[in-house]
Scaffold this motif. Structure first.
Motif, PDB file in Angstrom:
ATOM      1  N   HIS A 184     -29.758  -5.051  58.183  1.00 28.95           N
ATOM      2  CA  HIS A 184     -28.858  -6.194  58.018  1.00 28.95           C
ATOM      3  C   HIS A 184     -28.439  -6.721  59.381  1.00 28.95           C
ATOM      4  O   HIS A 184     -27.630  -6.117  60.084  1.00 28.95           O
ATOM      5  CB  HIS A 184     -27.641  -5.790  57.191  1.00 28.95           C
ATOM      6  CG  HIS A 184     -27.999  -5.263  55.833  1.00 28.95           C
ATOM      7  ND1 HIS A 184     -28.769  -5.986  54.943  1.00 28.95           N
ATOM      8  CD2 HIS A 184     -27.729  -4.084  55.235  1.00 28.95           C
ATOM      9  CE1 HIS A 184     -28.933  -5.272  53.839  1.00 28.95           C
ATOM     10  NE2 HIS A 184     -28.324  -4.122  53.994  1.00 28.95           N
ATOM     11  N   SER A 219     -33.058 -11.238  58.729  1.00 28.14           N
ATOM     12  CA  SER A 219     -32.818  -9.862  58.309  1.00 28.14           C
ATOM     13  C   SER A 219     -33.922  -8.948  58.833  1.00 28.14           C
ATOM     14  O   SER A 219     -34.973  -9.402  59.304  1.00 28.14           O
ATOM     15  CB  SER A 219     -32.783  -9.768  56.781  1.00 28.14           C
ATOM     16  OG  SER A 219     -34.080 -10.008  56.243  1.00 28.14           O
ATOM     17  N   GLU A 264     -31.569 -11.629  51.347  1.00 28.72           N
ATOM     18  CA  GLU A 264     -30.475 -11.546  52.305  1.00 28.72           C
ATOM     19  C   GLU A 264     -29.305 -12.417  51.865  1.00 28.72           C
ATOM     20  O   GLU A 264     -28.138 -12.021  51.954  1.00 28.72           O
ATOM     21  CB  GLU A 264     -30.956 -11.959  53.691  1.00 28.72           C
ATOM     22  CG  GLU A 264     -29.951 -11.731  54.800  1.00 28.72           C
ATOM     23  CD  GLU A 264     -29.657 -10.268  55.080  1.00 28.72           C
ATOM     24  OE1 GLU A 264     -28.736 -10.001  55.866  1.00 28.72           O
ATOM     25  OE2 GLU A 264     -30.335  -9.385  54.516  1.00 28.72           O
TER      26      GLU A 264
END
Length: 215
Positions: free
Chosen positions: A56, A61, A156
């Motif tokens: 993350h 990402s 994401e």
């Protein structure tokens, strides 16, 4: 000598990786980046042997970084080091070409062992992740996760929405326009067959897409 590039948005985490690797023979840290975009630029210019990447990240990402590295620089090996153990992301990362997936809670000895295995072109998974992958078809509702249909970017954005982030904040974090985020939201809701963010969050929690206690 194995050249290593670090990608993690937390300076303290990068410092921890550096402290570990500086005491191990055979590894050299050639660069470090705090986000996916700069990490990709450094990977292209430095051509390290292994990229250690958080899952993350602000902007791109870890999944998107992995996909782009494997598409344009297939000789580079990616090892994901993250707190995320559950959900479809470990499988998606392996499918995208990641060689390793290690949890940040692992011991120093395991971290080094994983890195050596990855540097040799072998796959390595933390034991807890390997067990979850082996049992995912049994544990996941109705077997295959509906989140498998989402792109890396949609995954994401889904995670951010489920963590309570506002669309405007997501747009700023990912360097996208609010309109683009709205378009992604509409598409991912349609793909998953849910009508709102509350239903999305319930589904994401059921399939272990995110841990509400970890951002």
């Amino acid at each position: 000598m194995t050249n290593v590039l670090l990608i993690d948005d937390h300076a303290l985490v990068r410092a921890g990786f550096k402290a570990i690797l500086e005491g191990e023979p055979g590894f050299t840290i050639v660069g470090e980046a705090e986000n996916g975009e700069s990490g990709l630029r450094m990977a292209r210019s430095l051509r390290p042997d292994v990229v250690i990447c958080d899952l993350h990240l602000p902007g791109l990402s870890g999944l998107e970084v992995t996909e782009r590295i494997r598409q344009s620089m297939p000789e580079l090996k990616v090892m994901i080091v993250t707190v995320q153990e559950e959900g479809p992301l470990p499988r998606r990362l392996l499918d995208a070409g990641a060689h390793g997936y290690v949890v940040k809670a692992c011991e120093r000895k395991e971290f080094i062992h994983a890195l050596r295995e990855v540097s040799l072109g072998r796959r390595y998974l933390s034991a807890s992740i390997a067990q979850r992958l082996a049992l995912e078809s049994v544990n996941a509702p109705k077997g295959k996760s509906p989140f498998d249909s989402l792109t890396a970017r949609e995954l994401e954005i889904t995670r951010m929405f489920c963590l309570g982030r506002r669309a405007v904040d997501i747009a700023e974090s990912l360097s996208l326009s609010p309109k683009t985020i709205a378009t992604h939201k509409t598409r991912l809701l349609a793909k998953l067959g849910v009508g709102d963010l509350v239903s999305l969050s319930r589904m994401a929690r059921a399939y272990g897409l995110f841990d509400p206690n970890v951002e």
